[in-house]
Design an enzyme around this catalytic site. Structure first.
Site, PDB file in Angstrom:
ATOM      1  N   GLU A 136      22.187 -38.203  78.811  1.00 48.39           N
ATOM      2  CA  GLU A 136      21.720 -37.253  79.844  1.00 48.39           C
ATOM      3  C   GLU A 136      23.388 -36.324  80.288  1.00 48.39           C
ATOM      4  OE1 GLU A 136      20.883 -37.844  83.846  1.00 48.39           O
ATOM      5  OE2 GLU A 136      20.702 -35.757  84.539  1.00 48.39           O
ATOM      6  N   ALA A 194      25.702 -44.206  87.834  1.00 46.30           N
ATOM      7  CA  ALA A 194      24.952 -44.884  87.237  1.00 46.30           C
ATOM      8  C   ALA A 194      24.196 -43.756  86.410  1.00 46.30           C
ATOM      9  CB  ALA A 194      23.766 -45.741  87.891  1.00 46.30           C
ATOM     10  N   MET A 195      22.757 -44.402  85.539  1.00 49.04           N
ATOM     11  CA  MET A 195      21.987 -43.435  84.662  1.00 49.04           C
ATOM     12  C   MET A 195      20.714 -43.726  84.496  1.00 49.04           C
ATOM     13  SD  MET A 195      20.855 -40.933  83.442  1.00 49.04           S
ATOM     14  CE  MET A 195      19.850 -40.555  82.407  1.00 49.04           C
ATOM     15  N   HIS A 198      18.963 -44.946  94.140  1.00 50.96           N
ATOM     16  CA  HIS A 198      18.255 -43.624  94.038  1.00 50.96           C
ATOM     17  C   HIS A 198      18.015 -43.803  92.168  1.00 50.96           C
ATOM     18  CE1 HIS A 198      20.415 -39.384  93.081  1.00 50.96           C
ATOM     19  NE2 HIS A 198      19.943 -39.576  91.491  1.00 50.96           N
ATOM     20  N   GLU A 199      18.818 -44.933  90.908  1.00 55.26           N
ATOM     21  CA  GLU A 199      18.144 -44.467  89.566  1.00 55.26           C
ATOM     22  C   GLU A 199      17.017 -45.370  89.536  1.00 55.26           C
ATOM     23  OE1 GLU A 199      20.303 -43.054  88.504  1.00 55.26           O
ATOM     24  OE2 GLU A 199      21.822 -42.862  89.371  1.00 55.26           O
TER      25      GLU A 199
HETATM   26  N1  TRP Z   1      21.252 -39.106  86.529  1.00 55.11           N
HETATM   27  C1  TRP Z   1      22.560 -39.480  86.872  1.00 55.11           C
HETATM   28  C2  TRP Z   1      22.139 -39.745  88.316  1.00 55.11           C
HETATM   29  O1  TRP Z   1      21.414 -40.658  88.995  1.00 55.11           O
HETATM   30  C3  TRP Z   1      23.892 -38.839  86.474  1.00 55.11           C
HETATM   31  C4  TRP Z   1      23.905 -39.163  85.256  1.00 55.11           C
HETATM   32  C5  TRP Z   1      24.527 -40.304  85.062  1.00 55.11           C
HETATM   33  C6  TRP Z   1      25.359 -37.461  84.395  1.00 55.11           C
HETATM   34  N2  TRP Z   1      26.161 -40.170  84.191  1.00 55.11           N
HETATM   35  C7  TRP Z   1      26.007 -39.141  84.011  1.00 55.11           C
HETATM   36  C8  TRP Z   1      25.210 -36.544  84.448  1.00 55.11           C
HETATM   37  C9  TRP Z   1      26.712 -38.633  82.421  1.00 55.11           C
HETATM   38  C10 TRP Z   1      26.109 -36.637  83.402  1.00 55.11           C
HETATM   39  C11 TRP Z   1      26.765 -37.563  82.638  1.00 55.11           C
HETATM   40  O2  TRP Z   1      23.338 -39.116  89.302  1.00 55.11           O
HETATM   41 ZN    ZN Z   2      20.658 -39.003  89.678  1.00 55.54          ZN
END
Ligand code: TRP
Ligand code: ZN
Length: 885
Positions: A127, A268-269, A303-304
């Site tokens: 992302e 986090a992602m 959140h994740e």
């Molecule tokens: N979607 C992630 C969150 O929950 C955001 C995110 C994680 C992100 N790593 C990233 C956005 C790197 C841009 C670049 O908030």
């Molecule tokens: Zn998010």
């Protein structure tokens, strides 16, 4: 680094994709000096785009193309076009497959986007647009595909091979290598793809879902961190249960994995089934992580996890809709944290953060709507506005519809759009349809930037027994230059009589009173609400629970604010009355300082806080929050022109006065709580957070007295406490004290004890970077030479440079511009290897309009120097050019 000119992308130009990718089959061959990626894409013409076969334009960046096959025919260089960002092919039938092989270099990827190495492990961050750095693809969230992924790597160094979905096969390969294949049955956009390969250990558990399915839960970490995963695991199980109970959402795969990595640009992602986390958002145990860190882990895990529905099952059509998933998911995790801990304290912390940081963003050159209508670099739009204000906007819908109506709306949203990539309009439409309401005007919250102001005035008619409140809303101009139309502003309010009791609320025209706290909707530029049967002049309690993200003003005097602090039935507003009182008192001190007068603290603030401090019936976390004066950053935000020095001097003066005047009460509270802490093993729960919060804020005040018994207490707490919450506060008060010998000794022993724990060393850096004593910049520069510092690691940069520029305002804004020069140099350096981090660290310089003309000139000068420094990433280019526009 790019060579094409960065260009603006507009929401109004959105078009559905020309082609779709039904299946994506990936094979990764990981090596130490390169990696190979083979992709087979099963594609077809998008029927929604009509007839004809336009060229297929695949995204791809920094890829070395080795081979490309279209419909089983290997293409030669004349059969395709290759440019810096695209591979263009000409399909000859409605359905076809594309095979590509590329070579990439994760081992030298310092931008931490795409496939990269963190320490010895391989991991991904896709992302928003990182997948195009892995393979040629339609890298946009409205292209959803079924992914199958095979990872091949050396067995000894990479025993664990992970990707999204379920493991379906694995086996040994040649030359000491092995492989594993994963299949994700859910359609997903490429930004949710993930891969991990490393020597990892895992903590395992299971969760039984509401339909009695057993889900395997695994948290993967480097072996030395295996003892720091239990808190995250507990948080995960609580999140899974909470989402079933509050939103009716069940987990959908047989396995859910979290992997902790040390090098990560954000928190986090939410990759499908395989969340990748910054280790700072996973690892927590008493000895190494503070209470705040424990609460942050709980919130980010939630959140994740919540993204599995709000983001993954229902995703975004395009990146302008980012708040569709982020605002909603922040709203969901805030509700979770409120339920797990103290709801009022959670609300206070969220609002203090929003008002300090999001309001500043919304008043600066990067201000944008919750749904922006243009951007250059999407990475720059993972902002406080999209996340925190976006959450407030969802929260207002919740306030307007009530919990039951909101749930009907979210049920319809998930049900209607499962498996789709949708827009904020679709979210609103589901809320409207489920409740039979019209949210057309409300939607302006998505399109208009800037923080609305809401000025309230009152008039009481004793003879008629009526009380009227008149609301005037306005919204300042923002760079998007959109004409501002009135918002729908839900104002929760109550009225207090002279004894502090709540008055029954009946609006003119209503048959009977409807409770003592209620929500009215301000929808016009100016609007009056009249309450009847009001037999004495009341005192209004406005915007209870901070029911809308606005700047409300009402001409309260200090006695009225003290009255609200004691009597308001709304805990949030009791705190807020205290903040407003503090702001009035601090602004008076700031004015005295500016006029060269001697500073005199209004004794009413002392007595108000004395009352709070001695109230044993109050939640101790509330007492701690109420004792905290508004921060320098907030005082800056609410100033027309921020006087850095006067703000600092005034606030420190007030703190010292409070410490001296409340010494006895603080000392009693400190000792009682410290005694209990000594007797109680560490527990990461609200009641214990509360006790330590009050203990620690008391200590930081007490230390200002300079008394030897307090120094002794701080040293005792530093030396003997068994948890990082108490230890770090003790270290912080020592670091900010004049006791140089004790300070140096404490810093040295702390570093010696924790030198092998990077997350603890981050805290050691932050505490020093935040010290407002003179010489801050020299200390930070010296710390950058420390062996534990590493500019390539984002956590280190945030801990040292971020803490300095963001929290140490008096030192960062040194009148000679040295802080600005330092930050600009750093941004130029970061731009060369990690554009996302460079652009984020730049934020403090963008606020130059807030300061006096001398500082403005210095800050602008540094922005110009960055602009002229050479090849800028699109990330830094966008922020610098908008800041100087
Ligand atoms: N979607 C992630 C969150 O929950 C955001 C995110 C994680 C992100 N790593 C990233 C956005 C790197 C841009 C670049 O908030
Ligand atoms: Zn998010």
């Amino acid at each position: 680094m790019r060579t094409e000119q960065p260009k603006m992308i507009y929401l109004k130009d959105y078009q559905a994709p020309e082609y779709l990718i039904d299946e994506t089959h990936l094979t990764f061959e990981l090596f130490e000096d390169h990696s190979l990626v083979h992709a087979q894409l099963v594609m077809r013409r998008n029927p929604a785009r009509g007839a004809g076969l336009p060229p297929l334009v695949l995204d791809g960046q920094q890829l070395e193309l080795l081979a490309v096959t279209l419909a089983d025919k290997e293409l030669s260089a004349d059969d395709y076009q290759l440019s810096e960002n695209h591979l263009t092919l000409q399909p000859t039938s409605e359905t076809f497959t594309v095979d590509t092989s590329v070579k990439i270099h994760p081992e030298t990827n310092t931008a931490l986007e795409g496939l990269y190495k963190s320490g010895t492990m391989f991991c991904t961050q896709c992302e928003a647009e990182g997948f195009r750095k892995i393979t040629y693809y339609l890298d946009r969230p409205d292209v959803m595909s079924k992914f199958t992924t095979t990872v091949v790597a050396e067995q000894h160094s990479y025993p664990v091979l992970l990707s999204n979905g379920n493991p379906i096969a694995s086996g040994p390969g040649e030359d000491g290598r092995h492989w594993a294949t994963w299949e994700d049955p859910f359609m997903k956009p490429a930004y949710l793809f993930a891969l991990v390969a490393g020597d990892l250990w895992c903590v395992e558990d299971t969760f039984t879902t509401m339909t009695e399915r057993t889900v395997a839960l695994r948290i993967y970490v480097e072996p030395e961190n295996i003892d720091k995963c239990q808190h995250a695991m507990n948080s995960l199980k609580k999140s899974m249960r909470w989402d079933e109970e509050v939103y009716g959402r069940e987990y959908d795969l047989d396995i859910f994995m979290i992997v902790a990595v040390n090098d990560f640009n954000m928190g986090a992602m939410e990759n499908k089934g395989l969340n990748i986390f910054n280790s700072s958002a996973v690892l927590a145990r008493a000895e190494t992580a503070t209470d705040a860190a424990h609460q942050r882990v709980e919130a980010i895990v939630a959140h994740e996890y919540f993204h599995n529905w709000s983001g993954n099952r229902v995703t975004c059509r395009d990146w302008f809709q980012l708040s569709l998933k982020e605002g909603f998911t922040v709203f969901r995790d805030s509700g979770f944290s409120a339920d797990m801990n103290s709801a009022t304290v959670k609300r206070i912390q969220d609002v203090a953060y929003l008002r300090t940081h999001q309001f500043a963003e919304d008043a600066g050159p990067m201000a944008h709507a919750v749904r922006p209508d243009s951007f250059i670099e999407i990475s720059n739009f993972y902002t406080l506005t999209v996340y925190e204000k976006g959450s407030e906007v969802v929260g207002m819908i919740h306030t307007l519809l009530g919990a039951v109506g909101f749930r009907k709306g979210s049920d319809l949203y998930f049900d209607r759009h499962d498996g789709q990539a949708v827009t904020c309009d679709d979210f609103i439409k589901a809320m409207e349809d489920a409740n039979g309401v019209d949210l057309t005007q409300f939607k302006r919250w998505y399109s208009q930037a800037g923080t609305p102001r809401l000025a309230v005035s009152e008039s009481y008619d004793a003879a008629a027994k009526t009380y009227s409140l008149t609301f005037r809303q306005s919204c300042p101009e923002t760079p998007d230059k959109v004409e501002k139309l009135p918002f729908v502003i839900p104002v929760e309010l109550g009225l207090l009589d002279s004894k502090g009791n709540e008055i029954a609320l009946r609006l003119a025209g209503e048959a009977s009173a409807q409770g003592t706290t209620r929500v009215i909707s301000v929808t016009e530029a100016e609007q009056t609400f009249t309450f009847v049967d009001i037999s004495e002049q009341p005192l209004p309690s406005l915007l209870r629970g901070f029911s809308a993200p606005v700047k409300l003003s009402f001409p309260y005097n200090r006695d009225q604010l003290m009255f609200l602090m004691q009597h308001d039935s709304d805990g949030f507003n009791r705190w807020d009355a205290g903040q407003q009182l503090s702001v009035q008192v601090l602004q008076e001190l700031i004015a005295q300082q500016q006029k060269g007068e001697s500073l005199v603290l209004d004794p009413r603030l002392v007595s108000a806080l004395r009352t709070v401090l001695s109230d044993e019936s109050l939640d101790q976390a509330m007492v701690a929050e109420m004792l905290s004066l508004p921060g320098e950053a907030y005082l800056t935000e609410i100033s027309e022109v921020a006087d850095v020095d006067a703000i600092h001097i005034a606030r420190e003066f007030a703190r010292k006065q409070l410490a001296d005047n409340l010494f006895e009460g603080l000392w009693l509270r400190y000792q009682a709580n410290r005694d209990l802490s000594k007797k109680t093993p560490y527990v990461a729960e609200a009641e214990h957070f509360a006790r330590r919060a009050l203990q620690n804020i008391a200590l930081s005040y007490l230390m200002l007295s300079g008394k030897p018994e307090v120094l002794a207490a701080a040293l005792e707490q530093f030396d003997t406490s068994d948890n990082m919450t108490e230890r770090l506060t003790a270290l912080a008060v020592l670091v900010n004290s004049p006791f140089d010998e004790q300070k140096d000794q404490a810093l040295a022993s702390f570093a010696e004890q924790f030198k092998d724990n990077p997350l603890v060393m981050d805290q050691w850096f932050s505490v020093q970077a935040g010290s407002t004593l003179p010489g801050g910049l020299e200390r930070v520069k010296a710390l950058m030479q420390h062996p534990a510092f590493n500019i390539k690691n984002p956590n280190k940069v945030r801990a040292l440079v971020g803490a300095f520029a963001g929290q140490n305002l008096i030192n960062f804004h040194a009148a000679d511009g040295s802080g600005y020069r330092f930050l600009a140099d750093l941004v130029i350096e970061l731009n060369g290897f990690n554009p996302q981090i460079a652009s984020r660290q730049l934020a403090p310089l963008t606020r130059w309009r807030k300061y006096d003309s001398a500082r403005q000139a210095l800050m602008k000068g540094e922005l110009e120097r960055i602009r002229a420094s050479g090849q800028l990433s699109s990330d830094v280019y966008e922020v610098v050019s908008k800041s100087l526009a």
